[in-house]
Enzyme design. Structure first.
Site, PDB file in Angstrom:
ATOM      1  N   GLN A   1      -6.296  -1.181   3.442  1.00  0.00           N
ATOM      2  CA  GLN A   1      -5.544  -0.762   4.620  1.00  0.00           C
ATOM      3  C   GLN A   1      -6.210   0.443   5.269  1.00  0.00           C
ATOM      4  OE1 GLN A   1      -1.581   1.392   4.792  1.00  0.00           O
ATOM      5  NE2 GLN A   1      -0.902  -0.655   5.381  1.00  0.00           N
TER       6      GLN A   1
ATOM      7  N   CYS B   1       3.407   3.496   8.817  1.00  0.00           N
ATOM      8  CA  CYS B   1       3.651   4.730   8.068  1.00  0.00           C
ATOM      9  C   CYS B   1       4.527   5.678   8.879  1.00  0.00           C
ATOM     10  CB  CYS B   1       2.325   5.404   7.721  1.00  0.00           C
ATOM     11  SG  CYS B   1       2.537   6.963   6.820  1.00  0.00           S
TER      12      CYS B   1
ATOM     13  N   ARG C   1       8.213   0.608  -3.463  1.00  0.00           N
ATOM     14  CA  ARG C   1       8.817   1.618  -4.342  1.00  0.00           C
ATOM     15  C   ARG C   1       9.441   1.018  -5.599  1.00  0.00           C
ATOM     16  NH1 ARG C   1      12.921   4.204  -0.506  1.00  0.00           N
ATOM     17  NH2 ARG C   1      12.827   2.104   0.383  1.00  0.00           N
TER      18      ARG C   1
ATOM     19  N   ASN D   1       9.372  -6.763   4.047  1.00  0.00           N
ATOM     20  CA  ASN D   1       9.215  -5.560   3.227  1.00  0.00           C
ATOM     21  C   ASN D   1      10.421  -4.654   3.435  1.00  0.00           C
ATOM     22  OD1 ASN D   1       7.502  -2.503   3.649  1.00  0.00           O
ATOM     23  ND2 ASN D   1       7.778  -3.450   1.661  1.00  0.00           N
ATOM     24  N   GLY D   2      10.824  -3.982   2.346  1.00  0.00           N
ATOM     25  CA  GLY D   2      11.903  -3.016   2.443  1.00  0.00           C
ATOM     26  C   GLY D   2      13.077  -3.344   1.540  1.00  0.00           C
ATOM     27  N   ASP D   3      13.304  -2.491   0.532  1.00  0.00           N
ATOM     28  CA  ASP D   3      14.471  -2.589  -0.356  1.00  0.00           C
ATOM     29  C   ASP D   3      14.522  -3.888  -1.161  1.00  0.00           C
ATOM     30  OD1 ASP D   3      15.094  -0.193   0.785  1.00  0.00           O
ATOM     31  OD2 ASP D   3      16.909  -0.861   1.818  1.00  0.00           O
TER      32      ASP D   3
ATOM     33  N   PRO E   1       0.842  -1.200   0.000  1.00  0.00           N
ATOM     34  CA  PRO E   1       0.000   0.000   0.000  1.00  0.00           C
ATOM     35  C   PRO E   1       0.875   1.247   0.000  1.00  0.00           C
ATOM     36  CG  PRO E   1       0.085  -0.954   2.203  1.00  0.00           C
ATOM     37  CD  PRO E   1       0.822  -1.900   1.291  1.00  0.00           C
ATOM     38  N   MET E   2       0.650   2.134  -0.960  1.00  0.00           N
ATOM     39  CA  MET E   2       1.407   3.387  -1.046  1.00  0.00           C
ATOM     40  C   MET E   2       0.433   4.519  -1.336  1.00  0.00           C
ATOM     41  SD  MET E   2       4.821   2.210  -3.167  1.00  0.00           S
ATOM     42  CE  MET E   2       3.919   1.297  -4.435  1.00  0.00           C
ATOM     43  N   ALA E   3       0.394   5.493  -0.436  1.00  0.00           N
ATOM     44  CA  ALA E   3      -0.551   6.598  -0.573  1.00  0.00           C
ATOM     45  C   ALA E   3      -0.311   7.346  -1.874  1.00  0.00           C
ATOM     46  CB  ALA E   3      -0.418   7.553   0.613  1.00  0.00           C
TER      47      ALA E   3
END
Length: 321
Positions: A70, A100, A225, A200-202, A16-18
């Site tokens: 979410q 967040c 991302r 999650n992450g990179d 989920p990304m705003a």
């Protein structure tokens, strides 16, 4: 991997990304191989539920794949009500945001700020789990700061409250997105709880995906991302996990086809008066690899008409061919 009674088609999830994982982007990620795509964060504040912004962010029953919404907030009753409303509108899984790092979210004691208050975390999780009859999941960071990593405590609490899957971003709130994600904490959580753990992450390429799965023992990966302007990353990673081989780079013609379809969907979804503005950032991400100088992007961002955007993109790719 299973979340409640839902069986994911694979272990890759679009984060989920705003302002990014709207309905068009979720559908695109699903088509490009994501096993699930989570909606943009929705506020639990009842004052904003009926706004156009919230309406567009809600899932719809005709969306492809598992519909995961979410929600974010700090009031247990409001969070429970928000969960019920979203389930009534089509959500099949409710995800709670406690990861967040944005200041405007944390100032309201929401997002990762909640990690400082385990008692309130417990109240919120229990309220939401008891409010709906669909699986409830949780997304967190490893803690508030490197000096205060409490993800193991939060994970155990979440499992005891009935949370059915846990996503952990490998940074603390104070780290924001600086430095590199660390996976020791995710590995420790996986060794502690029995619910599915999502790393999650990179996670930026197939090799990194394989390495993170192997090191953490996680049940799934959440990619954010790295999918911006490159939604086919899910297909690339899944192929590598299945075969140990890398797919060739996406042909330019296929990039053009996907980008054109994505921009048209944005125009249709938001309407011509807003869609062209939303399209700008996506075009910029898609073309980072193909437009090393910013001249075209600057020209494109000055266009204020949906049809002109499509014409400009067609001309751009013709010049590249």
């Amino acid at each position: 991997m299973r979340i409640g009674h839902f069986q994911l088609t694979n272990c890759l999830i679009a984060a989920p990304m705003a302002g990014i994982t709207d309905r068009p982007f979720r559908a695109l990620c699903h088509g490009m191989g994501a096993g699930m795509a989570v909606s943009e964060m929705l506020s639990s504040n009842p004052e904003v539920w009926r706004t156009d912004k919230s309406r567009l962010r809600m899932v719809h029953v005709d969306e492809p794949g598992i519909r995961n919404v979410q929600i974010a907030g700090n009031d247990p009753d409001e969070m429970a009500a928000a969960a019920r409303i979203n389930v009534a509108s089509g959500a099949q899984i409710i995800d709670i945001n406690m990861g967040c790092p944005a200041k405007k979210v944390n100032r309201k004691l929401a997002g990762s700020a909640l990690l400082q208050h385990p008692d309130l975390v417990k109240q919120i999780l229990s309220a939401v789990v008891n409010a709906v009859d669909v699986p409830v999941t949780l997304k967190i960071r490893t803690g508030w700061s490197p000096e205060h990593r409490n993800c193991i405590e939060i994970a155990q609490l979440a499992e005891n409250c009935g949370i059915q899957a846990l996503t952990i971003h490998g940074r603390t709130r104070s780290c924001l997105f600086n430095g590199e994600a660390e996976y020791d904490s995710i590995r420790a959580v996986k060794q502690t709880v029995s619910i599915p753990v999502i790393a999650n992450g990179d996670i930026t390429d197939p090799h990194k995906a394989r390495a993170v799965l192997d090191y953490t023992g996680a049940d799934a990966l959440m990619i954010g991302r790295a999918a911006q302007g490159r939604p086919w990353i899910f297909r690339e990673i899944q192929h590598y996990l299945d075969t140990g081989e890398l797919l060739p780079p996406m042909p330019l013609g296929e990039v053009q086809r996907l980008l054109d379809g994505h921009i048209r969907e944005l125009h249709d979804f938001y309407g011509p008066g807003k869609g062209f503005r939303i399209a700008r950032k996506h075009v910029s991400w898609y073309l980072q690899e193909h437009a090393p100088n910013d001249q075209f992007r600057r020209t494109f961002n000055a266009i204020e008409d949906a049809s002109e955007q499509l014409e400009a993109l067609e001309a751009y790719f013709e010049n590249l061919a």
